[in-house]
Scaffold this motif. Structure first.
Motif, PDB file in Angstrom:
ATOM      1  N   LYS A   1      -0.832  -3.032   5.605  1.00 15.45           N
ATOM      2  CA  LYS A   1      -1.952  -2.364   6.283  1.00 15.45           C
ATOM      3  C   LYS A   1      -2.517  -1.286   5.381  1.00 15.45           C
ATOM      4  O   LYS A   1      -1.818  -0.768   4.521  1.00 15.45           O
ATOM      5  N   GLY A   2      -3.782  -0.913   5.661  1.00 12.20           N
ATOM      6  CA  GLY A   2      -4.375   0.219   4.959  1.00 12.20           C
ATOM      7  C   GLY A   2      -5.311  -0.211   3.856  1.00 12.20           C
ATOM      8  O   GLY A   2      -5.482  -1.401   3.590  1.00 12.20           O
TER       9      GLY A   2
ATOM     10  N   THR B   1       3.314   8.644   7.918  1.00  6.91           N
ATOM     11  CA  THR B   1       3.019   7.313   7.393  1.00  6.91           C
ATOM     12  C   THR B   1       2.021   6.543   8.242  1.00  6.91           C
ATOM     13  O   THR B   1       1.194   5.810   7.723  1.00  6.91           O
ATOM     14  N   LYS B   2       2.089   6.711   9.558  1.00 11.17           N
ATOM     15  CA  LYS B   2       1.169   5.978  10.439  1.00 11.17           C
ATOM     16  C   LYS B   2       0.307   7.009  11.145  1.00 11.17           C
ATOM     17  O   LYS B   2       0.828   7.922  11.777  1.00 11.17           O
TER      18      LYS B   2
ATOM     19  N   VAL C   1       0.842  -1.207   0.000  1.00 11.63           N
ATOM     20  CA  VAL C   1       0.000   0.000   0.000  1.00 11.63           C
ATOM     21  C   VAL C   1       0.875   1.255   0.000  1.00 11.63           C
ATOM     22  O   VAL C   1       1.963   1.249   0.574  1.00 11.63           O
ATOM     23  N   ASN C   2       0.392   2.335  -0.635  1.00 12.92           N
ATOM     24  CA  ASN C   2       1.082   3.638  -0.592  1.00 12.92           C
ATOM     25  C   ASN C   2       2.446   3.647  -1.264  1.00 12.92           C
ATOM     26  O   ASN C   2       3.373   4.280  -0.778  1.00 12.92           O
TER      27      ASN C   2
END
Ligand code: 3NM
Length: 217
Positions: free
Chosen positions: A42-43, A140-141, A15-16
């Motif tokens: 994640k995400g 990022t988080k 992701v990303n």
């Protein structure tokens, strides 16, 4: 576990990545000299099930080629199923002793910590290394704890001199030196490698900054 193993700890999922091929990014990072890799999927759009397993195994194979430990974030079942080198867990992911019972004696266990109390508890419970952060603001988080700054690293490192400590959160090449000098064994990054035009070059420069500061201690 050797402290050098966490000198440059790269974290990535699918992701990303702004459309880039994650396995290409990982291989470039490996060529650039990362010393550990954590798969953190994640995400929105995160892979699951068989797709996740296949991707994890592809990452694992690449890591093996470069003799770099392959660590799975959170997913204990996946880590066991594919025989990962390590599992990384958060504060909410259960007792370290229970995780150790599940994964057996040989798998590395890393734990995310955010203050001195959590760091000592993780060390006492047998963590092989700790993540400590966020040292700086991270983009990022989203659900991070408050920024801890360099002083917390200094404090934890002086209380737990034998434990590999990997600092995390908003770390760039420019900031790595001060973090190492405060007592961290290494830096964990997402965007400072995967968000860079040339991930291999970014990894190599980060590694250089870490090693330079370590030799200066
Ligand atoms: N954990 P970047 S900060 C995954 O503080 C993660 O526990 C953190 O990404 C913690 O290097 C973080 O792009 C994100 O700032 C790190």
């Amino acid at each position: 576990m050797d402290k050098q193993t966490v000198n440059l700890y790269f974290i990535m999922g699918t992701v990303n990545l702004a459309g880039r091929d994650p396995l290409h990014v990982l291989e470039e990072a490996l060529k650039g000299g990362i010393t550990s890799f954590q798969l953190r999927e994640k995400g929105p759009g995160a892979l699951t099930g068989e797709e996740l397993k296949a991707f994890a195994q592809a990452c694992q194979q690449l890591c093996e080629q470069y003799s770099v430990p392959f660590i799975v974030n959170d997913d204990i079942g996946l880590a066991i199923e594919i025989g990962a080198d390590g599992i990384h867990i958060g504060q909410e992911d259960g007792y370290i002793s229970a995780v150790r019972d599940k994964v057996g004696p040989d798998m590395l266990i890393g734990v995310s910590t955010h203050n001195v109390t959590e760091a000592i508890a993780a060390a006492d419970a047998g963590a092989d290394y700790i993540g400590l952060g966020p040292v700086y603001e991270t983009q990022t988080k989203m659900d991070t704890q408050p920024v801890i700054g360099i002083e917390t690293i200094r404090e934890v490192a002086s209380l737990l001199p034998g434990l590999p400590i990997v600092a995390i959160g908003g770390i760039s090449e420019r900031r790595a030196g001060a973090i190492i000098k405060a007592g961290a064994s290494g830096v964990a990054v997402i965007s400072a490698i995967s968000g860079e035009e040339d991930p291999g070059e970014a990894a190599s420069r980060l590694k250089g900054a870490v090693l330079l500061s370590l030799t200066g201690i």
